[in-house]
Design a protein around this motif. Structure first.
Motif, PDB file in Angstrom:
ATOM      1  N   MET A 121       0.844  -1.306   0.058  1.00 22.18           N
ATOM      2  CA  MET A 121       0.052  -0.132   0.031  1.00 22.18           C
ATOM      3  C   MET A 121       0.771   1.460  -0.028  1.00 22.18           C
ATOM      4  O   MET A 121       0.430   2.194  -0.638  1.00 22.18           O
ATOM      5  N   PRO A 122       1.815   1.601   0.998  1.00 18.18           N
ATOM      6  CA  PRO A 122       2.560   2.458   0.936  1.00 18.18           C
ATOM      7  C   PRO A 122       3.465   2.902  -0.371  1.00 18.18           C
ATOM      8  O   PRO A 122       3.588   3.977  -1.004  1.00 18.18           O
ATOM      9  N   LEU A 123       3.841   1.664  -0.990  1.00 17.89           N
ATOM     10  CA  LEU A 123       4.888   1.531  -2.388  1.00 17.89           C
ATOM     11  C   LEU A 123       3.763   2.095  -3.206  1.00 17.89           C
ATOM     12  O   LEU A 123       3.965   2.882  -4.087  1.00 17.89           O
ATOM     13  N   MET A 124       2.416   1.596  -3.294  1.00 20.14           N
ATOM     14  CA  MET A 124       1.543   2.041  -4.448  1.00 20.14           C
ATOM     15  C   MET A 124       1.090   3.501  -4.303  1.00 20.14           C
ATOM     16  O   MET A 124       1.089   4.141  -5.623  1.00 20.14           O
ATOM     17  N   PHE A 125       1.084   4.025  -3.131  1.00 16.28           N
ATOM     18  CA  PHE A 125       0.588   5.191  -3.087  1.00 16.28           C
ATOM     19  C   PHE A 125       1.872   6.088  -3.216  1.00 16.28           C
ATOM     20  O   PHE A 125       1.519   7.270  -4.058  1.00 16.28           O
ATOM     21  N   GLY A 126       2.898   5.671  -2.968  1.00 18.02           N
ATOM     22  CA  GLY A 126       4.155   6.427  -3.437  1.00 18.02           C
ATOM     23  C   GLY A 126       4.376   6.318  -4.976  1.00 18.02           C
ATOM     24  O   GLY A 126       4.515   7.434  -5.501  1.00 18.02           O
ATOM     25  N   PHE A 127       4.025   5.553  -5.467  1.00 16.86           N
ATOM     26  CA  PHE A 127       4.130   5.407  -7.193  1.00 16.86           C
ATOM     27  C   PHE A 127       3.267   6.443  -7.555  1.00 16.86           C
ATOM     28  O   PHE A 127       3.528   7.048  -8.484  1.00 16.86           O
ATOM     29  N   PHE A 128       1.894   6.273  -6.985  1.00 16.96           N
ATOM     30  CA  PHE A 128       0.988   7.404  -7.538  1.00 16.96           C
ATOM     31  C   PHE A 128       1.526   8.810  -7.283  1.00 16.96           C
ATOM     32  O   PHE A 128       1.153   9.689  -8.207  1.00 16.96           O
ATOM     33  N   ALA A 129       2.170   9.184  -6.223  1.00 15.79           N
ATOM     34  CA  ALA A 129       2.600  10.264  -6.047  1.00 15.79           C
ATOM     35  C   ALA A 129       3.821  10.526  -6.980  1.00 15.79           C
ATOM     36  O   ALA A 129       3.874  11.893  -7.184  1.00 15.79           O
ATOM     37  N   LEU A 130       4.334   9.671  -7.282  1.00 13.47           N
ATOM     38  CA  LEU A 130       5.513   9.753  -8.187  1.00 13.47           C
ATOM     39  C   LEU A 130       5.068  10.181  -9.451  1.00 13.47           C
ATOM     40  O   LEU A 130       5.683  11.099 -10.355  1.00 13.47           O
TER      41      LEU A 130
END
Lengths: 306, 365
Positions: free
Chosen positions: A208-217
């Motif tokens: 989850m954190p990685l996925m939202f981080g990816f969206f933020a990127l």
């Protein structure tokens, strides 16, 4: 219809806050996000209550599952007796489902309200309420800059001595706050390590954190501000509403950095609610061990909370 | 046997995952502007997201395309190509300016914006007298038409969405920060600058000693080219985004509330106004006594230029709900219309009736 009911109202609310808050889109976004979280508090509180209830029931559920391994019907009956009702759990998830349209609407309104391209400007023109903004032209272009950031672009900061690679500051914060919130919302599982539910929890803690981080990127940094604000508001809300349920610890990161971290290891065990867990009884003909007596709950003093 | 409970706490993150996927699915498409066309030497030059096409203006046949195959590094061409002597200048949202051979579409040179802060930027283009004026984001650059070298540059207060209006000595640069700047065409030195109540998103129309400036406020301005002072102001119902069409004695333009105006060029008094089916973003096209406007919601209107009475109107492609945001081009008895989201990139309609003569790309069987 979607735009008229959801996106345009949020877009206009954002622009109104933008005017009130001295033409700071970041401040408008933060206030709107916190406001929405506040409005959704009754729903999210119910969801969190269900989660806590689940957490408290876990030892009993585990015991019943072990005891009635080959008797699903009996197991169902016993689970119902202790207050575990999948239908009620569904009720606990419904608030989350109700939040989806709002989350997506806010996300779209962020993109709508900062028109960085001609196409977005065309869409904004049709979405603004003329009665609310008779001098809409004076708002354009909406100030979309915050320190080094263009809120319509993915966040990167380029250091003068290393201009090749941009550092994604906001996406890093998105990952960290999502991680903390995820950890907070996912109480430690009492199931064994190979349990499918426990495995899924562990997997979600990472993905989850990685996925939202990816969206933020990938997406506009305005969205990162929304994610971060929403995460922080969620953490604060959870910590306040459940201040007797856990303690704050510290997670040490490389470089001497420590992160506030939900620490369940020092938490006093929760006292089962008398109306949920029935008094321990030996099932007729049962051969299992009687359930452990619930330990008394520590008093909810001020020092017990977050 | 293990009993599964679909809504146990451990599975609630799955719902959050679903939300994330929905968010991703709701993200905007990558298009930032819309395809745009220019007519040059018997060819319609069409900038579309994937490629720049040269299309025979009579038959609709493709003459060339650039690049030959789709190339995501060049994505996306959405600014009308500028024609300059022996070069066609195109700009890509990937912050590139390219010069192409008009006959073959072969690349002659390219200029890449050094600013790394953003991956893409709004671009606008115009060209005159051996120079190409390329605005990428907040910087306007004059490039040498022969080799793409930067001759001078000018920093705007915000982005340049409209291309400069050019004359031999001076160029007039609209900016989204509400300012119009007059710059020396050779050196880039500022001659004068003035503010408007709204952002300037389109190229001003230049005719003799006057500039006709549409603004994202509710007015069209005629200003003096020598000092930027108002000659007259015509108030409108909606924002005026498109470049006005200026004739010997009249100025035609539309607004985003769907009103088409015809005003007296010398004093700005209204001669007639007509109501279109939707927002009029682009510049009207005039051929003979017919004035053509297209609307954001896909309608094409042919009006009598002297009175504003309708000659015919049609919805170009109701099935695909076309958005018509570029300016139409009227020539050769045809009306060329590029579309934003339709089945075809370009339509050629008969001016007399609105009947489709051809479209591009053709349907392949």
């Amino acid at each position: 219809m979607w735009s008229q009911l959801i996106v345009y109202p949020f877009t206009n609310a954002l622009l109104l806050l933008y005017v009130w808050l001295g033409h700071s889109f970041t401040a408008a976004l933060i206030v709107l996000t916190v406001g929405i979280r506040a409005l959704l508090t009754p729903l999210t509180a119910r969801q969190q209550k269900t989660q806590i209830q689940m957490q408290e029931l876990q030892p009993e559920i585990k015991r019943i599952q072990e005891k009635y391994k080959g008797e699903p019907e009996k197991m169902q009956k016993e689970l119902l007796k202790i207050g575990y009702n999948p239908a009620a759990m569904l009720g606990g998830c419904l608030p989350t489902l109700i939040q989806f349209p709002i989350l997506i609407g806010v996300y779209q309104s962020i993109l709508n309200a900062i028109p960085s391209t001609p196409l977005q400007m065309m869409d904004l023109y049709h979405g603004v309420y003329p009665w609310l903004f008779p001098n809409f032209n004076s708002l354009l272009p909406v100030n979309r800059y915050l320190i080094w950031m263009d809120l319509t672009q993915p966040d990167r900061i380029y250091l003068p001595w290393f201009p090749i690679l941009g550092i994604p500051i906001l996406p890093i914060f998105v990952v960290l706050t999502t991680l903390v919130q995820q950890k907070m919302m996912t109480p430690p599982s009492t199931a064994d390590a190979n349990d499918a539910s426990a495995q899924m929890q562990r997997s979600m803690m990472t993905t989850m954190p990685l996925m939202f981080g990816f969206f933020a990127l990938q997406f506009a940094s305005g969205l990162s501000i929304y994610f971060i604000t929403s995460n922080l508001a969620g953490i604060g809300q959870y910590a306040f509403l459940n201040r007797a349920k856990f303690r704050w610890g510290k997670l040490s990161l490389p470089g001497g950095i420590s992160l506030p971290w939900p620490d369940y290891t020092t938490k006093p065990p929760a006292k089962p609610r008398p109306n949920v867990v029935p008094p321990p009884t030996n099932p007729p003909g049962g051969s299992g061990n009687p359930p452990a007596k619930p330990k008394p709950r520590k008093s909810r003093g001020r020092g017990d909370g977050a | 046997m293990r009993t599964k409970y679909p809504f146990s706490a451990g599975r609630q993150p799955v719902i959050a995952l679903l939300a994330a996927v929905l968010l991703a699915g709701c993200s905007r498409a990558t298009a930032t502007v819309w395809p745009a066309a220019t007519l040059h030497d018997g060819k319609v030059l069409l900038a579309s997201p994937q490629a720049v096409y040269a299309i025979d203006a009579t038959s609709g046949a493709q003459v060339w395309r650039f690049p030959l195959e789709n190339n995501n590094d060049l994505h996306a061409f959405e600014t009308a190509p500028a024609v300059n002597a022996d070069r066609i200048i195109v700009a890509s949202g990937a912050k590139l300016v390219l010069a192409l051979d008009p006959a073959t579409g072969v690349e002659a040179w390219r200029y890449s914006d050094p600013n790394q802060l953003t991956k893409t930027a709004a671009v606008s283009m115009s060209a005159a007298d051996g120079r190409s004026y390329s605005a990428i984001g907040t910087t306007l650059r004059a490039l040498d038409n022969e080799n793409g070298k930067v001759l001078w540059q000018f920093a705007g207060g915000d982005e340049f969405w409209g291309a400069p209006a050019t004359s031999t000595a001076t160029i007039y640069v609209p900016n989204m920060d509400h300012k119009l700047s007059a710059l020396d065409a050779v050196t880039g030195a500022l001659r004068w600058e003035r503010s408007f109540p709204g952002a300037l998103a389109a190229t001003p129309a230049l005719a003799d000693a006057a500039l006709y400036v549409g603004t994202l406020s509710r007015a069209l301005y005629a200003v003096n080219t020598s000092n930027g002072k108002d000659i007259w102001v015509h108030e409108t119902q909606g924002f005026v985004w498109g470049t006005p069409l200026v004739t010997a004695d009249r100025v035609y333009f539309g607004d985003l509330d769907g009103i088409v105006y015809c005003v007296n060029r010398s004093n700005g008094t209204e001669i007639w106004r007509a109501t279109a089916a939707g927002s009029v973003r682009g510049t009207p096209a005039l051929d003979g006594d017919k004035l053509f406007v297209v609307t954001d919601n896909g309608f094409v209107h042919a009006l009598n230029a002297s009175s504003g009475t309708p000659a015919w109107q049609l919805e170009l492609d109701p099935k695909n709900a076309e958005r018509l945001l570029d300016s139409p081009i009227a020539a050769n008895g045809l009306l060329y219309i590029s579309t934003y989201n339709g089945e075809h990139l370009l339509y050629a309609l008969l001016q007399d009736s609105g009947t489709t003569s051809w479209f591009f790309p053709p349907v392949t069987k």
